[in-house]
Design a protein around this motif. Structure first.
Motif, PDB file in Angstrom:
ATOM      1  N   ASN A 126       0.829  -1.198   0.000  1.00  0.00           N
ATOM      2  CA  ASN A 126       0.000   0.000   0.000  1.00  0.00           C
ATOM      3  C   ASN A 126       0.876   1.266   0.000  1.00  0.00           C
ATOM      4  OD1 ASN A 126      -1.614   2.168   1.809  1.00  0.00           O
ATOM      5  ND2 ASN A 126      -3.084   0.883   0.720  1.00  0.00           N
ATOM      6  N   ASN A 128       0.741   3.903   1.595  1.00  0.00           N
ATOM      7  CA  ASN A 128       0.948   4.481   2.924  1.00  0.00           C
ATOM      8  C   ASN A 128       1.789   3.599   3.838  1.00  0.00           C
ATOM      9  OD1 ASN A 128      -0.652   6.822   2.406  1.00  0.00           O
ATOM     10  ND2 ASN A 128      -2.498   5.587   2.672  1.00  0.00           N
ATOM     11  N   ASN A 129       2.236   2.467   3.312  1.00  0.00           N
ATOM     12  CA  ASN A 129       3.042   1.536   4.107  1.00  0.00           C
ATOM     13  C   ASN A 129       4.504   1.931   4.001  1.00  0.00           C
ATOM     14  OD1 ASN A 129       4.280  -0.652   5.339  1.00  0.00           O
ATOM     15  ND2 ASN A 129       2.931  -2.163   4.397  1.00  0.00           N
ATOM     16  N   ASN A 130       5.146   2.194   5.136  1.00  0.00           N
ATOM     17  CA  ASN A 130       6.552   2.608   5.149  1.00  0.00           C
ATOM     18  C   ASN A 130       7.521   1.444   5.274  1.00  0.00           C
ATOM     19  OD1 ASN A 130       6.061   5.419   4.939  1.00  0.00           O
ATOM     20  ND2 ASN A 130       5.542   5.492   7.122  1.00  0.00           N
ATOM     21  N   PRO A 209      -4.659  -1.538   3.275  1.00  0.00           N
ATOM     22  CA  PRO A 209      -3.415  -1.140   3.952  1.00  0.00           C
ATOM     23  C   PRO A 209      -2.496  -2.297   4.322  1.00  0.00           C
ATOM     24  CG  PRO A 209      -5.276   0.096   4.825  1.00  0.00           C
ATOM     25  CD  PRO A 209      -5.856  -0.956   3.932  1.00  0.00           C
TER      26      PRO A 209
END
Length: 319
Positions: A126, A128-130, A209
């Motif tokens: 995703n 937004n996944n770091n 996510p």
């Protein structure tokens, strides 16, 4: 302060290549196609549809009387189409098995099997996944169900369970994972999702996510960037490491340069399988793919061509 980034570019000096001969056959079987005209259908594993689509467009531009209709399918169905002689050409990620060659010989057909390029098996998450570095070891643990939650691999993650998504359960992508990454062992994660297409995998990962997707790298290329150094923006591409602990300094993305030098560990070969005793349109298109022009198209789609003298150059880009 000025920053300088080193990028690896690929240069390609291509040489011609012709497909090995196969048995000829005087019976046309109702076919009317020639090497440069007519209409045919051929099969390709769906995971390679972006590069195949580009090759079709350019071939038909060169030969406007030719019409190529791709059947984008899974690996199992594609091989069945070849074995049943319902198509003369199939693009996939493995050559024919000995038993498949023997079967075709019983039909008095001698197939030609040859590599046309390489792509990387990409792992996506995703946007937004770091957590975007992963080791081969941890990827195997996820697939085999030894770890099922993100915080078992990334201790600070709050994403819950891994949701692993493939394009479909009969695809070349899934078979590569089982055969080449898991050494024939079955995938045993309780949270596996089979989408219908690679595009569906990208959409699923974008909307989920905690998802981790597996697709061919030719789906990642941002066509606006002619250097093939930019991936599409709606997902993030993970860097993969052969070390037990993945870090940004020892992990690599499926760029062409890292497919070439072996730093990216999940590289697979794309094959063309041709059974065309008439040496007509399927034969001609297969030859086109291996020609200097065809291999240049493969290069421009973000994949690594099989034929050609390839050099790496480092350049400094001011930022």
């Amino acid at each position: 302060m000025k920053k300088y980034l080193n990028y690896a570019f690929l240069g390609l000096l291509l040489t011609g290549f012709a497909i090995a001969s196969c048995d000829n056959n005087d019976k046309r079987g109702g076919r009317t196609d020639t090497p440069t005209s007519g209409e045919i259908s051929f099969a390709a594993d769906e995971s390679f549809s972006p590069v195949i689509g580009e090759l079709i467009d350019q071939f038909q531009f060169k030969y406007p009387k030719a019409k190529l209709n791709p059947i984008y399918t899974n690996e199992n169905d594609g091989f069945n189409l070849i074995k049943e002689m319902k198509t003369c050409l199939f693009f996939t990620s493995r050559p024919l098995k000995d038993s498949e060659v023997a079967y075709l010989k019983t039909k008095k057909q001698l197939p030609s099997v040859f590599p046309i390029g390489y792509d990387g098996l990409a792992i996506i998450v995703n946007p937004n996944n770091n957590d975007t570095c992963i080791s081969v070891k941890d990827f195997k643990r996820i697939l085999q169900g030894e770890v099922t939650k993100w915080n078992e691999v990334y201790k600070n993650s709050k994403l819950g369970d891994f949701e692993v998504v493939f394009d479909n359960n009969q695809s070349a992508t899934l078979h590569y994972v089982v055969d080449s990454i898991l050494d024939g062992k079955p995938i045993d994660n309780p949270h596996i999702t089979a989408a219908k297409t690679s595009a569906d995998v990208i959409d699923y990962v974008h909307d989920t996510p905690n998802a981790i997707g597996v697709i061919g790298s030719n789906w990642l290329n941002d066509k606006r960037d002619s250097t093939n150094l930019t991936f599409i923006k709606n997902i993030r591409v993970m860097s993969v490491s052969v070390k037990d602990e993945a870090t940004p300094s020892n992990s690599w993305k499926p760029y062409q340069a890292y497919l070439l030098d072996g730093r990216y560990p999940f590289a697979r070969t794309i094959y063309a399988i041709c059974v065309d005793p008439q040496r007509a349109l399927p034969w001609s298109f297969a030859n086109y793919v291996t020609s200097p022009v065809g291999q240049l198209i493969v290069l421009k789609t973000g994949l690594l061509p099989y034929r050609g003298d390839i050099t790496l150059k480092k350049v400094n880009i001011k930022k």
